[in-house]
Write an enzyme that holds these catalytic residues in place. Structure first.
Site, PDB file in Angstrom:
ATOM      1  CG  HIS A  96      49.331  64.055  61.022  1.00 51.76           C
ATOM      2  ND1 HIS A  96      49.218  63.081  60.059  1.00 51.76           N
ATOM      3  CD2 HIS A  96      49.649  65.199  60.365  1.00 51.76           C
ATOM      4  CE1 HIS A  96      49.465  63.621  58.876  1.00 51.76           C
ATOM      5  NE2 HIS A  96      49.737  64.898  59.031  1.00 51.76           N
ATOM      6  CD  GLU A 162      47.115  68.018  58.120  1.00 50.33           C
ATOM      7  OE1 GLU A 162      47.988  68.620  57.504  1.00 50.33           O
ATOM      8  OE2 GLU A 162      47.335  66.964  58.739  1.00 50.33           O
TER       9      GLU A 162
HETATM   10  P1  PGA Z   1      51.552  67.469  52.878  1.00 52.48           P
HETATM   11  O1  PGA Z   1      51.322  66.966  54.389  1.00 52.48           O
HETATM   12  O2  PGA Z   1      51.829  68.954  52.966  1.00 52.48           O
HETATM   13  O3  PGA Z   1      52.735  66.687  52.390  1.00 52.48           O
HETATM   14  O4  PGA Z   1      50.300  67.189  52.144  1.00 52.48           O
HETATM   15  C1  PGA Z   1      50.561  67.712  55.280  1.00 52.48           C
HETATM   16  C2  PGA Z   1      50.526  67.021  56.611  1.00 52.48           C
HETATM   17  O5  PGA Z   1      50.505  65.800  56.666  1.00 52.48           O
HETATM   18  O6  PGA Z   1      50.510  67.689  57.676  1.00 52.48           O
END
Ligand code: PGA
Length: 242
Positions: A96, A162
């Site tokens: 992540h 992401e």
């Molecule tokens: P968020 O986080 O939905 O709060 O933007 C996503 C993540 O970090 O996986």
């Protein structure tokens, strides 16, 4: 292909106590009873046993948010993939962007963790992250090459992309961008002989979830903030229905 809806609780205030996991499960389970897609709750290590106990008779899978890059040994404070497996955990988020940014994890480390997760039968959710859209294009191939090094195509691996600017900011990508990025990642994976599901993450909410799944073609969603509310997360898990 079943979609993936993955909650990432992180170290949030809402989940400090064990009781918060019990309360969450009580509300959440009836709301997702009819969902046929993959629903995963990734909780802090300390709550994993409770989460496994709560979801035991349901189709909801429990996941961890990280695991160690070593198999076993004198690594104070670390939790191994084997320990997660023995605790009844089925999924693990790896690489992540918060792990990359705050704990110095790079693709080589993520690949080591991925190898161990697969060895112990966990489904890894491998996160690809990028700061800008240009950086995404430039780094995608390298990120995939190094995180998926020596991973065979028949393994059960989930990929999540992401953009860091979309995480926890309320500034989700637009559906066209999600569509484009999903396609690019899928094409690159295909070139390497993989057919892994590709998920989007970053400020996913009940009101934008459907666009990402139905219109942008993402295979699922990785959800932070909005997953802390069982009703909101259940809405996200059912966004593609009818
Ligand atoms: P968020 O986080 O939905 O709060 O933007 C996503 C993540 O970090 O996986």
């Amino acid at each position: 292909m079943k979609k993936w809806y993955i909650a990432n609780f992180k170290m949030s205030k809402e989940v400090e106590s064990e009781q918060s996991i019990v309360n969450y499960a009580e509300k959440f389970i009836p709301l997702v009873e009819d969902v046929e897609d993959n629903v995963v709750i990734c909780a802090p290590y300390i709550h994993l046993s409770e989460a496994v106990a709560q979801f035991i008779d349901t189709d909801v899978l429990v996941g961890a948010e990280n695991c160690a890059m070593w198999e076993a040994g004198a690594y104070t404070g670390e939790i191994s993939a084997a320990m997660l497996d023995k605790a009844g955990v089925k999924v693990v988020i790896l690489g992540h962007s918060e792990r990359r940014n705050y704990f110095g994890e790079d693709n080589t480390i993520v690949n080591k963790k991925l190898t161990l997760a697969l060895k112990y039968g966990l489904i890894p959710v491998v996160c690809l992250s990028f700061e800008t859209e240009d950086a995404f294009k430039e780094t995608l191939k390298d990120q995939l090459d190094s995180v998926l090094k020596d991973v065979s195509a028949d393994e059960n691996v989930v990929i999540a992309f992401e953009p860091t600017f979309a995480i926890g900011t309320g500034k989700a990508l637009g559906k066209e961008e999600v569509k484009q990025f999903t396609k690019q990642i899928k094409d690159q994976l295909k070139d390497k002989g993989y057919d892994f599901p590709v998920l989007y993450g970053g400020s996913v909410k009940p009101d934008n979830a459907k666009d990402f799944i139905v219109e942008a073609g993402a295979d699922g969603l990785l959800v932070g903030g909005a997953s802390l509310d069982p009703e909101k997360f259940a809405e996200i898990c059912t966004c593609a229905k009818d």
